[in-house]
Design a protein around this motif. Structure first.
Motif, PDB file in Angstrom:
ATOM      1  N   SER A  74     -21.329  38.491  32.348  1.00  0.00           N
ATOM      2  CA  SER A  74     -22.725  38.196  32.705  1.00  0.00           C
ATOM      3  C   SER A  74     -22.909  36.813  33.313  1.00  0.00           C
ATOM      4  O   SER A  74     -23.937  36.527  33.906  1.00  0.00           O
ATOM      5  N   GLY A  75     -21.922  35.940  33.140  1.00  0.00           N
ATOM      6  CA  GLY A  75     -22.104  34.554  33.574  1.00  0.00           C
ATOM      7  C   GLY A  75     -22.861  33.730  32.531  1.00  0.00           C
ATOM      8  O   GLY A  75     -22.999  32.519  32.665  1.00  0.00           O
ATOM      9  N   GLN A  76     -23.311  34.380  31.488  1.00  0.00           N
ATOM     10  CA  GLN A  76     -24.065  33.714  30.421  1.00  0.00           C
ATOM     11  C   GLN A  76     -23.185  33.556  29.174  1.00  0.00           C
ATOM     12  O   GLN A  76     -22.119  34.158  29.079  1.00  0.00           O
ATOM     13  N   ALA A  77     -23.689  32.755  28.218  1.00  0.00           N
ATOM     14  CA  ALA A  77     -23.011  32.585  26.925  1.00  0.00           C
ATOM     15  C   ALA A  77     -23.038  33.920  26.168  1.00  0.00           C
ATOM     16  O   ALA A  77     -23.912  34.755  26.456  1.00  0.00           O
ATOM     17  N   PRO A  78     -22.158  34.123  25.207  1.00  0.00           N
ATOM     18  CA  PRO A  78     -21.029  33.258  24.839  1.00  0.00           C
ATOM     19  C   PRO A  78     -19.887  33.309  25.869  1.00  0.00           C
ATOM     20  O   PRO A  78     -19.785  34.253  26.635  1.00  0.00           O
ATOM     21  N   HIS A  79     -19.054  32.247  25.817  1.00  0.00           N
ATOM     22  CA  HIS A  79     -17.950  32.116  26.773  1.00  0.00           C
ATOM     23  C   HIS A  79     -16.615  32.029  26.051  1.00  0.00           C
ATOM     24  O   HIS A  79     -16.457  31.240  25.126  1.00  0.00           O
ATOM     25  N   ILE A  80     -15.655  32.823  26.522  1.00  0.00           N
ATOM     26  CA  ILE A  80     -14.281  32.709  26.017  1.00  0.00           C
ATOM     27  C   ILE A  80     -13.367  32.393  27.204  1.00  0.00           C
ATOM     28  O   ILE A  80     -13.571  32.935  28.284  1.00  0.00           O
ATOM     29  N   ALA A  81     -12.399  31.512  26.986  1.00  0.00           N
ATOM     30  CA  ALA A  81     -11.455  31.182  28.062  1.00  0.00           C
ATOM     31  C   ALA A  81     -10.019  31.395  27.609  1.00  0.00           C
ATOM     32  O   ALA A  81      -9.644  31.021  26.493  1.00  0.00           O
ATOM     33  N   PHE A  82      -9.231  32.013  28.489  1.00  0.00           N
ATOM     34  CA  PHE A  82      -7.781  32.132  28.306  1.00  0.00           C
ATOM     35  C   PHE A  82      -7.113  31.261  29.366  1.00  0.00           C
ATOM     36  O   PHE A  82      -7.504  31.307  30.531  1.00  0.00           O
ATOM     37  N   ALA A 136       2.045  15.163  36.154  1.00  0.00           N
ATOM     38  CA  ALA A 136       2.082  16.429  35.418  1.00  0.00           C
ATOM     39  C   ALA A 136       0.909  16.529  34.449  1.00  0.00           C
ATOM     40  O   ALA A 136       0.400  15.523  33.963  1.00  0.00           O
ATOM     41  N   GLY A 137       0.528  17.786  34.186  1.00  0.00           N
ATOM     42  CA  GLY A 137      -0.555  18.019  33.218  1.00  0.00           C
ATOM     43  C   GLY A 137      -1.852  18.421  33.877  1.00  0.00           C
ATOM     44  O   GLY A 137      -2.863  17.725  33.770  1.00  0.00           O
ATOM     45  N   GLY A 138      -1.852  19.575  34.555  1.00  0.00           N
ATOM     46  CA  GLY A 138      -3.057  20.035  35.257  1.00  0.00           C
ATOM     47  C   GLY A 138      -4.256  20.221  34.345  1.00  0.00           C
ATOM     48  O   GLY A 138      -5.404  20.103  34.789  1.00  0.00           O
ATOM     49  N   LYS A 139      -4.014  20.499  33.060  1.00  0.00           N
ATOM     50  CA  LYS A 139      -5.156  20.717  32.157  1.00  0.00           C
ATOM     51  C   LYS A 139      -5.906  19.418  31.881  1.00  0.00           C
ATOM     52  O   LYS A 139      -7.071  19.453  31.487  1.00  0.00           O
ATOM     53  N   VAL A 140      -5.242  18.274  32.088  1.00  0.00           N
ATOM     54  CA  VAL A 140      -5.881  17.005  31.718  1.00  0.00           C
ATOM     55  C   VAL A 140      -7.089  16.705  32.624  1.00  0.00           C
ATOM     56  O   VAL A 140      -8.199  16.500  32.118  1.00  0.00           O
ATOM     57  N   PRO A 141      -6.917  16.699  33.970  1.00  0.00           N
ATOM     58  CA  PRO A 141      -8.119  16.509  34.801  1.00  0.00           C
ATOM     59  C   PRO A 141      -9.143  17.614  34.617  1.00  0.00           C
ATOM     60  O   PRO A 141     -10.357  17.362  34.700  1.00  0.00           O
ATOM     61  N   MET A 142      -8.685  18.833  34.346  1.00  0.00           N
ATOM     62  CA  MET A 142      -9.636  19.939  34.130  1.00  0.00           C
ATOM     63  C   MET A 142     -10.467  19.674  32.876  1.00  0.00           C
ATOM     64  O   MET A 142     -11.684  19.877  32.855  1.00  0.00           O
ATOM     65  N   ALA A 143      -9.801  19.203  31.813  1.00  0.00           N
ATOM     66  CA  ALA A 143     -10.520  18.882  30.575  1.00  0.00           C
ATOM     67  C   ALA A 143     -11.465  17.708  30.809  1.00  0.00           C
ATOM     68  O   ALA A 143     -12.631  17.742  30.391  1.00  0.00           O
ATOM     69  N   ASP A 149     -16.016  22.430  28.514  1.00  0.00           N
ATOM     70  CA  ASP A 149     -17.024  21.955  27.563  1.00  0.00           C
ATOM     71  C   ASP A 149     -17.999  23.043  27.104  1.00  0.00           C
ATOM     72  O   ASP A 149     -18.515  22.985  25.996  1.00  0.00           O
ATOM     73  N   SER A 150     -18.266  24.035  27.957  1.00  0.00           N
ATOM     74  CA  SER A 150     -19.243  25.056  27.555  1.00  0.00           C
ATOM     75  C   SER A 150     -18.570  26.281  26.931  1.00  0.00           C
ATOM     76  O   SER A 150     -19.241  27.272  26.632  1.00  0.00           O
ATOM     77  N   MET A 151     -17.250  26.199  26.701  1.00  0.00           N
ATOM     78  CA  MET A 151     -16.544  27.358  26.134  1.00  0.00           C
ATOM     79  C   MET A 151     -16.741  27.424  24.621  1.00  0.00           C
ATOM     80  O   MET A 151     -16.641  26.416  23.929  1.00  0.00           O
ATOM     81  N   ASP A 152     -17.013  28.618  24.105  1.00  0.00           N
ATOM     82  CA  ASP A 152     -17.086  28.793  22.653  1.00  0.00           C
ATOM     83  C   ASP A 152     -15.693  28.747  22.049  1.00  0.00           C
ATOM     84  O   ASP A 152     -15.539  28.368  20.888  1.00  0.00           O
ATOM     85  N   VAL A 322      -7.130  19.713  25.996  1.00  0.00           N
ATOM     86  CA  VAL A 322      -8.217  20.706  26.008  1.00  0.00           C
ATOM     87  C   VAL A 322      -8.852  20.779  24.618  1.00  0.00           C
ATOM     88  O   VAL A 322     -10.072  20.883  24.479  1.00  0.00           O
ATOM     89  N   SER A 323      -7.995  20.681  23.575  1.00  0.00           N
ATOM     90  CA  SER A 323      -8.495  20.854  22.200  1.00  0.00           C
ATOM     91  C   SER A 323      -9.411  19.725  21.760  1.00  0.00           C
ATOM     92  O   SER A 323     -10.087  19.839  20.732  1.00  0.00           O
ATOM     93  N   PHE A 324      -9.441  18.621  22.525  1.00  0.00           N
ATOM     94  CA  PHE A 324     -10.401  17.551  22.227  1.00  0.00           C
ATOM     95  C   PHE A 324     -11.745  17.803  22.890  1.00  0.00           C
ATOM     96  O   PHE A 324     -12.709  17.092  22.619  1.00  0.00           O
ATOM     97  N   ARG A 325     -11.840  18.807  23.768  1.00  0.00           N
ATOM     98  CA  ARG A 325     -13.082  19.083  24.494  1.00  0.00           C
ATOM     99  C   ARG A 325     -13.765  20.373  24.052  1.00  0.00           C
ATOM    100  O   ARG A 325     -14.976  20.521  24.225  1.00  0.00           O
ATOM    101  N   ALA A 326     -13.001  21.329  23.521  1.00  0.00           N
ATOM    102  CA  ALA A 326     -13.578  22.614  23.113  1.00  0.00           C
ATOM    103  C   ALA A 326     -12.721  23.189  21.992  1.00  0.00           C
ATOM    104  O   ALA A 326     -11.533  22.869  21.893  1.00  0.00           O
ATOM    105  N   PRO A 327     -13.300  24.055  21.136  1.00  0.00           N
ATOM    106  CA  PRO A 327     -12.509  24.674  20.059  1.00  0.00           C
ATOM    107  C   PRO A 327     -11.332  25.433  20.659  1.00  0.00           C
ATOM    108  O   PRO A 327     -11.532  26.283  21.532  1.00  0.00           O
ATOM    109  N   SER A 328     -10.122  25.119  20.201  1.00  0.00           N
ATOM    110  CA  SER A 328      -8.926  25.656  20.859  1.00  0.00           C
ATOM    111  C   SER A 328      -7.858  26.048  19.851  1.00  0.00           C
ATOM    112  O   SER A 328      -7.769  25.478  18.767  1.00  0.00           O
ATOM    113  N   ILE A 329      -7.026  27.013  20.255  1.00  0.00           N
ATOM    114  CA  ILE A 329      -5.809  27.323  19.511  1.00  0.00           C
ATOM    115  C   ILE A 329      -4.664  27.510  20.503  1.00  0.00           C
ATOM    116  O   ILE A 329      -4.882  27.807  21.684  1.00  0.00           O
TER     117      ILE A 329
END
Ligand SMILES: [Zn+2]
Length: 394
Positions: A74-82, A136-143, A149-152, A322-329
């Motif tokens: 839907s483009g709306q919350a809730p949001h999950i990211a892989f 190295a570390g593409g996730k760092v600039p992304m985070a 930030d808006s991911m559940d 990433v885990s410092f910006r959104a709930p992560s495992i």
């Protein structure tokens, strides 16, 4: 499988329907290993896979051509990211299983999108996880740009010898420290020279002396990688490349400051100019969101996969940032036997084997199921958010 709720059985069927194509893509990425930020064919294979299955795909993010964002729903919350990785190692190729687990993330997204209870499912293509390319570390600039930030919840899984819920990771920085002196004939006019190599050698001694006064989790290791070329010329340039690791990001920052100060003072002592930079993005330790991890473990139970709760380790990954910006495992799934160690030829062999593909399919199933839990269960989302706000354990 008999106790599995109907909705989760549907997710199994969705993954089953993708499995032949998943193996094909994982094998194709394996056959053409690409280093960090050069993963043009690998990232395109995953982006194409997602686009062909109804995702809206944005290729290239934040000046990184091999990063991508794909979304469905839907483009709306809730949001999950892989999160998907797909970079390889020099010489060894895919000896970290990224060829399979990048596919697992994309397939989990597609499987979930076909049985989406609510909200939006995202798949991010995250380049250059391995620490051996520049920046190295593409996730760092992304985070840092707030993409998560808006991911559940954010889930990334990784290949391992055993299935492990969480590994205690450490923070890591790679430094490049440059000493600029002045060249002169070593016999004819040494008084006109400023010896950059000597300044770097002093810095090595100074840093060795600092080590004693660091907490026991700190690791400092490095090389003199550039110096003069002729023994009768005073070296005008020298470069030290150092790795600094510590459990927590704040300890890492303090250790970096002390190492750099030490090197700078040694440069000044001999009259050299000094400069330094991070040659890779600093990687942070991983904060494990426990309610989310328990949901993932519950799904492994449903799938009949046994697991180890926690393992101490000294790995570092940009998933930590990433885990410092959104709930992560960041759980690990077995692709073979306990003897397997990442970044070895045996691990590469397992990354293109039937046993490996079994791990890839299992990862896709458990990710899709946990994503389903997040999107369908408001109480779980609340618990995940509360744990994140109160400071997840690392
Ligand atoms: Zn890896």
């Amino acid at each position: 499988m008999s106790d599995m709720p109907r909705e989760k059985l549907a997710l199994q069927e969705n993954v089953d329907n993708l499995s032949a194509q998943m193996k094909e893509i994982a094998a194709a990425i394996f056959a053409e290993p690409e280093l960090g930020y050069q993963e043009f064919r690998s990232s395109a294979r995953l982006a194409d896979f997602l686009e062909a299955n109804g995702f809206t795909v944005e290729r290239g993010l934040l000046g990184m051509p091999t990063a991508f964002h794909a979304a469905a729903g839907s483009g709306q919350a809730p949001h999950i990211a892989f999160l998907a990785e797909y970079d390889a190692l020099p010489v060894l190729g895919h000896a970290c299983g990224h060829n399979m687990f990048g596919v697992a993330a994309a397939a989990a997204g597609i499987a979930l999108s076909r049985s989406l209870p609510a909200g939006t499912v995202h798949v991010f293509g995250t380049p250059a996880e391995e620490g051996n390319v520049r920046d190295a570390g593409g996730k760092v600039p992304m985070a840092e740009a707030g993409l998560f930030d808006s991911m559940d919840a954010v889930i990334s899984t990784h290949a391992e010898g055993r299935t492990i819920l969480r590994q205690q990771l450490i923070s890591r920085a790679n430094l490049e420290m440059d000493f600029h002196g002045r060249a002169a004939h070593a016999a004819g006019a040494p008084e006109q020279g400023i010896n950059a190599q000597d300044a770097a050698a002093l810095a090595i001694m100074g840093i060795n002396s600092l080590r004693q006064h660091m907490t026991s989790d700190v690791r400092i290791h490095g090389l003199l990688t550039d110096t003069g070329t002729a023994i009768n010329t005073i070296p005008e340039f020298a470069r030290l490349r150092y790795g600094v690791r510590a459990r927590r990001p704040e300890t890492l920052d303090r250790a970096i400051e002390r190492v750099v100060n030490c090197a700078r003072c040694c440069a000044q002592a001999l009259g050299c100019e000094f400069s330094w930079r991070h040659s890779a993005h600093p990687y942070y330790t991983m904060r494990h969101n426990m309610p989310l991890l328990r949901a993932f473990a519950g799904n492994l139970d449903l799938l009949g996969e046994s697991y180890i709760e926690e393992v101490p380790s000294s790995y570092s990954t940009d998933m930590g940032n990433v885990s410092f910006r959104a709930p992560s495992i960041h759980p690990y799934i077995s692709i073979g036997g306990a003897h397997l160690v990442g970044h070895t030829p045996a691990f590469a062999e397992a990354s293109n084997s039937e046993c490996g593909f079994r791990g890839m399919l299992l990862a896709a199933r458990a990710m899709a199921m946990t994503g389903y839990d997040v999107l369908s269960d408001a109480e779980l989302r609340q618990a995940v958010r509360a744990a994140f706000a109160s400071g997840d354990p690392d």
